[in-house]
Design a protein around this motif. Structure first.
Motif, mmCIF file in Angstrom:
data_model
loop_
_atom_site.group_PDB
_atom_site.id
_atom_site.type_symbol
_atom_site.label_atom_id
_atom_site.label_comp_id
_atom_site.label_asym_id
_atom_site.label_seq_id
_atom_site.Cartn_x
_atom_site.Cartn_y
_atom_site.Cartn_z
ATOM 1 N N VAL A 14 0.961 -1.224 -0.119
ATOM 2 C CA VAL A 14 0.009 -0.014 -0.088
ATOM 3 C C VAL A 14 0.883 1.302 0.311
ATOM 4 O O VAL A 14 1.609 1.735 1.016
ATOM 5 N N LYS A 15 0.875 1.918 -1.093
ATOM 6 C CA LYS A 15 1.688 3.264 -1.181
ATOM 7 C C LYS A 15 1.683 4.079 -0.324
ATOM 8 O O LYS A 15 2.675 4.645 0.567
ATOM 9 N N THR A 16 0.504 4.489 0.437
ATOM 10 C CA THR A 16 0.337 5.491 1.495
ATOM 11 C C THR A 16 0.903 4.838 2.710
ATOM 12 O O THR A 16 1.413 5.634 3.493
ATOM 13 N N ASP A 17 0.668 3.700 3.081
ATOM 14 C CA ASP A 17 1.524 2.955 4.151
ATOM 15 C C ASP A 17 3.170 3.187 4.104
ATOM 16 O O ASP A 17 3.444 3.503 5.133
ATOM 17 N N ALA A 18 3.412 2.725 2.837
ATOM 18 C CA ALA A 18 4.850 2.825 2.691
ATOM 19 C C ALA A 18 5.367 4.318 2.773
ATOM 20 O O ALA A 18 6.523 4.375 3.266
ATOM 21 N N GLU A 19 4.516 5.252 2.413
ATOM 22 C CA GLU A 19 4.970 6.528 2.515
ATOM 23 C C GLU A 19 4.884 7.166 3.991
ATOM 24 O O GLU A 19 6.021 7.680 4.522
ATOM 25 N N LEU A 20 4.174 6.759 4.674
ATOM 26 C CA LEU A 20 4.046 6.862 6.210
ATOM 27 C C LEU A 20 4.805 6.445 7.036
ATOM 28 O O LEU A 20 5.530 7.010 7.880
ATOM 29 N N LEU A 21 5.451 5.080 6.492
ATOM 30 C CA LEU A 21 6.447 4.473 7.393
ATOM 31 C C LEU A 21 7.717 5.293 6.976
ATOM 32 O O LEU A 21 8.425 5.307 7.989
ATOM 33 N N GLU A 22 8.017 5.603 5.760
ATOM 34 C CA GLU A 22 9.173 6.199 5.688
ATOM 35 C C GLU A 22 9.336 7.583 6.129
ATOM 36 O O GLU A 22 10.296 7.932 6.820
ATOM 37 N N HIS A 23 8.081 8.196 6.328
ATOM 38 C CA HIS A 23 8.197 9.377 7.203
ATOM 39 C C HIS A 23 8.287 9.295 8.593
ATOM 40 O O HIS A 23 9.456 9.859 9.366
ATOM 41 N N HIS A 24 8.021 8.164 9.313
ATOM 42 C CA HIS A 24 8.187 7.865 10.723
ATOM 43 C C HIS A 24 9.609 7.216 11.149
ATOM 44 O O HIS A 24 10.195 7.738 11.869
ATOM 45 N N ILE A 25 10.234 6.627 9.705
ATOM 46 C CA ILE A 25 11.639 6.071 9.929
ATOM 47 C C ILE A 25 12.446 7.420 9.994
ATOM 48 O O ILE A 25 13.442 7.354 10.601
ATOM 49 N N LYS A 26 12.178 8.196 9.296
ATOM 50 C CA LYS A 26 13.065 9.584 9.115
ATOM 51 C C LYS A 26 12.935 10.417 10.189
ATOM 52 O O LYS A 26 13.997 11.157 10.659
ATOM 53 N N LYS A 27 11.987 10.206 11.051
ATOM 54 C CA LYS A 27 12.137 10.789 12.424
ATOM 55 C C LYS A 27 12.940 10.144 13.395
ATOM 56 O O LYS A 27 13.492 10.879 14.374
ATOM 57 N N ILE A 28 13.178 8.908 13.122
ATOM 58 C CA ILE A 28 13.894 8.118 13.949
ATOM 59 C C ILE A 28 15.545 7.975 13.416
ATOM 60 O O ILE A 28 16.399 8.056 14.476
ATOM 61 N N VAL A 29 15.772 7.814 12.195
ATOM 62 C CA VAL A 29 17.041 7.657 11.618
ATOM 63 C C VAL A 29 17.556 8.797 10.901
ATOM 64 O O VAL A 29 16.701 9.133 10.082
#
Length: 185
Positions: A14-29
């Motif tokens: 799911v493209k939107t889920d992938a984008e959201l996960l990328e957004h959250h990962i970039k908050k951490i890493v």
């Protein structure tokens, strides 16, 4: 913020889920490198060409399920950390089975609003394990350098007779045996 660069294979259809996960990962890493795939062929190709530090996978995918992805990942590298981020694992038995099958952890998508908070301890553990392995690799590298220096020294020894030459050969063979045992551990 995690300062160590992480290579993350994100398995999500799911493209939107992938984008959201990328957004959250970039908050951490601080510096993540993220590749996204949604089928076993692409995942296999990325495991070999991208060599991720961690796999983060959804459970339900169009052509397979998360356990298929987990098996493929563990066949590639049994020590590669694997985290499920899914809406499916609401069942305690299924969650337990994923851990027993080799997953490092899982986070439910219903926590998407605070996904960074949920993923952070799991990714910190990945980094900790990477650093720990790096120290081990460095020790092995230093041992190999020492062994090479010993070989060089043995090669430079002026041997007077055949018995001394045979002793030098035996010493090298014993060093090889010890070295190979350490590498296997």
């Amino acid at each position: 913020m995690i300062k160590t660069a992480l290579r993350i294979l994100l398995v999500e259809d799911v493209k939107t889920d992938a984008e959201l996960l990328e957004h959250h990962i970039k908050k951490i890493v601080d510096t993540p490198e993220i590749k996204v795939a949604d089928n076993l062929d692409d995942i296999a190709a990325l495991l070999h060409s991208f060599a991720p530090d961690v796999v983060i996978s959804d459970y339900n995918l169009p052509t397979c399920n998360g356990l298929d992805v987990l098996k493929l990942t563990k066949d590639y590298d049994h020590a590669l950390p694997f985290i499920f981020v899914t809406g499916t694992i609401d069942d305690d038995e299924l969650a337990a089975n994923t851990i027993l099958s080799g997953a490092t952890g899982f986070v439910l998508k219903k926590h998407m609003k605070n996904m960074a908070e949920k993923l952070k301890p799991l990714l910190k553990q990945v980094v900790f394990n990477m650093i720990e392995k790096e120290e081990l690799r460095e020790k092995i590298r230093k041992n190999r350098i020492s062994i090479n220096q010993i070989y060089k020294y043995l090669d430079e020894i002026n041997v007077d007779n055949e018995e001394q030459r045979q002793n030098v050969v035996k010493i090298k063979q014993n060093i090889d045996k010890i070295s190979n045992r350490e590498d296997a551990e």
